[in-house]
Design an enzyme around this catalytic site. Structure first.
Site, mmCIF file in Angstrom:
data_model
loop_
_atom_site.group_PDB
_atom_site.id
_atom_site.type_symbol
_atom_site.label_atom_id
_atom_site.label_comp_id
_atom_site.label_asym_id
_atom_site.label_seq_id
_atom_site.Cartn_x
_atom_site.Cartn_y
_atom_site.Cartn_z
ATOM 1 N N ARG A 1 0.699 -1.293 -0.140
ATOM 2 C CA ARG A 1 0.022 0.125 -0.033
ATOM 3 C C ARG A 1 0.827 1.198 0.036
ATOM 4 O O ARG A 1 0.426 2.246 -0.791
ATOM 5 C CB ARG A 1 -1.025 0.044 1.272
ATOM 6 C CG ARG A 1 -2.103 0.948 0.961
ATOM 7 C CD ARG A 1 -3.317 0.786 2.184
ATOM 8 N NE ARG A 1 -3.973 0.210 1.757
ATOM 9 C CZ ARG A 1 -5.420 0.513 0.841
ATOM 10 N NH1 ARG A 1 -5.513 1.592 0.759
ATOM 11 N NH2 ARG A 1 -6.365 -0.385 0.595
ATOM 12 N N GLU B 1 -9.529 6.140 6.793
ATOM 13 C CA GLU B 1 -8.060 6.635 6.671
ATOM 14 C C GLU B 1 -7.810 7.540 5.874
ATOM 15 O O GLU B 1 -6.919 8.492 6.212
ATOM 16 C CB GLU B 1 -7.457 5.552 6.076
ATOM 17 C CG GLU B 1 -7.386 3.866 6.920
ATOM 18 C CD GLU B 1 -7.184 2.650 6.007
ATOM 19 O OE1 GLU B 1 -8.245 2.357 4.956
ATOM 20 O OE2 GLU B 1 -6.233 1.961 6.039
#
Lengths: 166, 785
Positions: free
Chosen positions: B326, B733
């Site tokens: 990620r 997030e």
């Protein structure tokens, strides 16, 4: 057996109710509130007096229940987050926290509310800076404090203005 | 809360989607009546656990003498690896490298070796200190900074993303530079520490109340550790006192220990970690060493970039592979790289195994991207914001070429231009930039800095099978609704949002929908509540369940009243059937009497996504969430101390399900991101001991640290490009990396001491010490020049 195992009968008032609890020398107020009196609204966050999640009022002053020995509060008047029905300032703060959305995970909430209540008892009309400073002993990991500060300001606006006792 | 009579004349239901609603538990939190696991009434005969942790950083266990522990007052049992009935492993990656109890060797300081089971928690903890353990100490690696990301040991397979020929593009570029950045980790510091309560059942059964973001994963690992099928293990959680990724996999060890002890002794067992133990023995956000090389033109347009993202995995894989992935997925942030080569290196060290933390490597990737932008800006002598705008992906609707990510996904929904333009305007960026320059010219010691940084964050689990969700909805004969889904509540208001979705489907007031604890017994095989996906996935699954029931009610009403189905319309708290209206509750009652099934299981899987890791290609994300923040700081160049004077945020959540909740997520995410990059410093000593294992030494932001002026707004014009739940976007997030603007503003303030001629290369966390050192370094460099 160590001295810590010896028990002493301690009497104090919690949220208006007289309590008599047999405590050991090392037993904290937090432990007595949660384990003996089943008042679990007061939380154990760090257990070392830093995070503020265990804040309760002792004769109107905020204390860390995780550091306060239960014996020491003998004869004192304790107010916890469960005491909203007995304390008008606490009740106003609680309502303000709900209305402003100052609550996320909720674990810091009870300590935060007690610190805010102590501030408003001492000083019913604090300015924004004073609120920030006063609540800086209570950690919150979720909210970024924005709505918490709004909540305390809202509560202050609803309390009758009076000169501080101190 | 649930006793009011529904308004049968209402124009709108109370509490539908796209409305401000208070957190469903707020009234309980403020009165201390919301129950966390440690608040539950304790079963009779409950036993407590204290952990025995390793005192060395790396070594063999030569002799483990637990006789004094066993003999201590109150001790019922001491558990070691030998007591694990199934596999001594809680590895979420299936790599068998995460022992419940160390066996033969320890690989980090603080690794659990044994567990004391005693009558009280204090007795268990006290007894744990009496162990006599002889270690054969081995050489230990405690930092990645001096490791070779190509050669040194890695815990799992790294990822490489390639598009175009980055090396050639950099070599051919008019300008080139390279550098290295140190980026620290972060402790979750959820206010409620790890806690599990296991209650033994009949035969092989056990019920575990666990503060976990992933009940299905906890169930799976407890069954694995106990050596029983998953159907024997039930995991339940009503709420957590914060998670932030720290209870995605890290909850499993406590759950496993509680379950082992509970089954062995036939008594309920609670494991609640002390704050120091929690911070020492559970994983954190990965610290990174980021190497970058970039080729660019005289204008500051990036032509090619090469990244190495080395991350400190700790002693085991845990989620370090996907976290590194990620980081690479976000090494572009909002910028188009014509040629890119990016590699991850999840390096083995003798530290606690690092794990998920809000953003999951994404923020680290974005910090790398912003460092590159900043470096290019200094090289060409422009404001970093100009360089940012110059390198953005093409906007939505532009038929250009600059829209392909390093993983070959086309960016189709890019609204960053508009967000940045609106924020730049609303904060008067250009004017303030001039004012700051004037201020700095006249202020000898205090210097100001400003930065406006964008965020583009990919939404979906890159592990494809995690993009599924289930829900269970019951309508009782009185018309009240019981809602359950696979997501977990950690304060983010997920249950509330999903309840709003269900209320909307049935057109009933929100308080007719009961929110219930997440349990593996009601909804199986769920994804952890992570990757910001909670509302996206579970909202859709709950909508599916509600729609099934609504269809049955519709068909029933059409048949009973002999009208076409399109004449059955759900209105607020009532249903219009032909020409008459009937209350929802009355229709449900009739349906029950006519034996209509009023319960349904819902399901959802995210469409469109695919990802081939070996090729580094795919449509990894369903969509992107966008945002931007502008921060202004002042630093004291004599001490390095600083204040965030002001922060302004404009953030995209699509068509918000609940703007009040979303604003709270954005405010909190920004502050958490700011803390990560400024005051939160994890510090291990030369012996590999974490010395910042309590709030006395580890500094998360306080109320007094937040920006003096703090404005947060939603893009009220945006909606999700894809058909997400009511066109909303994920919000967990994406706001965290908005905090990068504070780091960049500090950097801007530091740069002023050398007249903005030298790139400050300010590493993170930018503690006052680090700011001061950067100031001194720049002054010295400027004096030499």
């Amino acid at each position: 057996m160590t001295i810590n195992a010896r028990t002493t009968l301690t009497s104090f008032v919690v949220n208006g109710d007289p309590q008599e609890v047999s405590v050991t020398g090392a037993q904290t107020l937090l432990n007595v509130l949660r384990e003996d009196l089943h008042l679990t609204g007061t939380k154990c966050g760090c257990n070392q007096g830093i995070c503020g999640a265990c804040t309760v009022l002792c004769d109107g002053m905020p204390i860390r229940a995780c550091l306060a020995l239960a014996m020491v509060v003998d004869g004192r008047d304790i107010l916890t987050v469960e005491g909203g029905k007995t304390d008008p300032v606490l009740s106003v703060v609680q309502q303000a926290f709900v209305e402003t959305g100052a609550v996320q995970c909720g674990f810091c909430t009870s300590g935060m509310i007690m610190s805010a209540t102590a501030l408003l008892m001492r000083k019913p009309s604090p300015d924004r800076q004073e609120i920030r400073e006063e609540l800086s002993g209570n950690l919150c990991r979720c909210t970024g404090y924005a709505k918490i500060l709004d909540a305390v300001a809202l509560a202050a606006s609803r309390l009758p203005i009076q000169e501080s006792a101190t | 809360m649930t006793t009011h009579t529904p308004n049968l004349k209402a124009v709108k239901i109370a509490g539908g989607v796209a409305t401000n609603q208070r957190h469903d538990s707020a009234h309980k939190h403020v009165t201390g009546t919301a129950v966390y696991i440690d608040d539950m009434p304790e079963p009779a005969g409950l036993l407590h656990v204290g952990l025995g942790l390793s005192n060395v950083t790396h070594g063999t266990l030569k002799k483990v003498d637990l006789s004094a522990v066993r003999a201590a007052p109150g001790v019922v049992d001491v558990l070691t690896y030998a007591d694990v009935p199934g596999e001594n492993d809680v590895s979420p990656s299936g790599m068998h490298d995460d022992p419940v109890f160390a066996e033969g060797k320890v690989q980090f300081h603080g690794q659990p070796i044994f567990a004391v089971v005693a009558r009280t928690r204090e007795e268990a903890r006290r007894a744990a200190r009496l162990a006599k353990i002889e270690y054969g100490e081995l050489p230990a690696v405690t930092s990645i900074w001096d490791l070779d990301p190509e050669k040194d040991k890695q815990v799992t397979t790294p990822l490489t993303l390639t598009r175009g020929d980055a090396a050639a593009a950099i070599a051919a570029a008019p300008r080139r530079l390279k550098g290295r950045m140190k980026l620290g980790g972060q402790d979750h510091f959820y206010l409620e520490g790890q806690v599990s309560l296991a209650v033994p059942g009949e035969d092989d059964e056990v019920l575990v109340y666990c503060s976990t973001q992933g009940p299905s994963e906890t169930q799976h690992l407890v069954s694995h550790v106990l050596g029983v099928p998953s159907h024997a293990v039930t995991v339940e959680v009503r709420r957590m006192g914060g998670g932030f990724g720290g209870k995605e996999t890290q909850a499993n060890q406590c759950a496993a220990i509680a379950a082992i002890a509970a089954k062995k002794h036939g008594r309920a067992v609670k494991v609640r970690l002390d704050r120091d133990e929690d911070m020492t023995a559970t994983g954190k956000r990965h610290d990174f060493a980021i190497d970058y090389e970039v080729g660019f033109d005289e204008e500051g347009r990036i032509l090619g970039v090469d990244f190495m993202f080395a991350l400190n995995a700790g002693f085991s894989a845990d989620l370090s592979g996907p976290v590194g992935d990620r980081a690479l997925f976000h090494c572009d942030n909002a910028y188009f790289y014509p040629a890119v080569h990016a590699k991850s290196a999840p390096l083995y060290t003798n530290t606690v195994s690092n794990t998920a933390f809000r953003g999951f490597g994404g923020p680290q990737g974005m910090v790398g991207a912003e460092r590159v932008i900043e470096e290019v800006a200094f090289a060409v002598g422009k404001d970093p914001l100009e360089i940012r705008k110059l390198n953005f992906y093409d906007a939505i609707g532009v038929a250009g070429e600059r829209n392909l990510t390093p993983y070959h996904q086309k960016v189709e929904d890019n609204i960053i231009h508009r967000i940045v333009a609106e924020l730049e305007e609303s904060v008067s960026y250009a004017r303030r930039r001039r004012e700051i320059a004037a201020f700095n010219a006249n202020s000898r010691f205090v210097k100001r800095g400003i930065a406006l940084t964008p965020v583009k964050f990919g939404i979906s689990f890159t592990k494809t099978e995690s993009n599924q969700a289930g829900a269970l909805v019951h309508v009782y004969a009185d018309g009240s609704v019981h809602m359950n889904h696979g997501g977990t509540e950690m304060g983010q208001g997920l249950h509330l949002k999903v309840a709003q979705v269900v209320a909307e489907e049935f057109q009933i007031d929100l308080d007719r929908v009961k929110i219930t604890a997440t349990t593996t017994a009601k909804v199986p095989n769920t994804a952890p509540t992570a990757a910001s996906s909670g509302a996206d996935l579970n909202g859709m699954a709950a909508q599916d369940a509600a729609r099934q029931i609504r269809k049955r009610l519709t068909d029933f009403a059409a048949e009973k009243y002999q009208v076409p189905v399109d004449q059955v319309v759900f209105l607020p708290n009532r249903v219009r059937v032909g020409n008459q209206e009937i209350s929802f509750d009355a229709l449900v009652k009739q349906a029950y009497l006519n034996r209509i099934q009023l319960s349904a299981a819902g399901f959802y899987k995210t469409p469109k996504i695919h990802w081939d890791r070996s090729k580094g290609r795919g449509h990894a994300f369903y969509y992107y969430a966008y945002g931007a923040a502008c921060s202004e700081v002042s630093i004291d160049t004599l001490t390095g101390e600083y204040v965030v004077e002001r922060a302004d945020i404009l953030h995209d959540v699509g068509r918000s399900l609940n703007p009040a909740i979303d604003l709270g997520q954005i405010e909190g995410g920004f502050i958490q991101g700011m803390g990560w990059l400024t005051t939160e410093e994890l510090w291990w000593d030369g012996k590999g001991r974490l010395r910042t294992h309590a709030p006395s030494t580890y500094k998360i932001p306080l109320a007094s640290d937040r920006p003096k002026i703090f404005n947060v707004a939603l893009t009220d014009w945006s909606e999700a490009y894809e058909p997400t739940i009511h066109r909303s976007k994920a919000v967990g997030e994406p706001p965290l990396p908005l905090g990068i603007s504070v780091l960049q503003a500090l950097s801007d303030a530091v740069a002023s001491v050398a007249d903005h001629k030298i790139s400050p290369r300010l590493d993170a966390p930018a503690t006052p010490e680090r700011v001061l050192m950067a100031v001194e370094r720049l002054k010295a460099q400027a004096a030499k020049a």
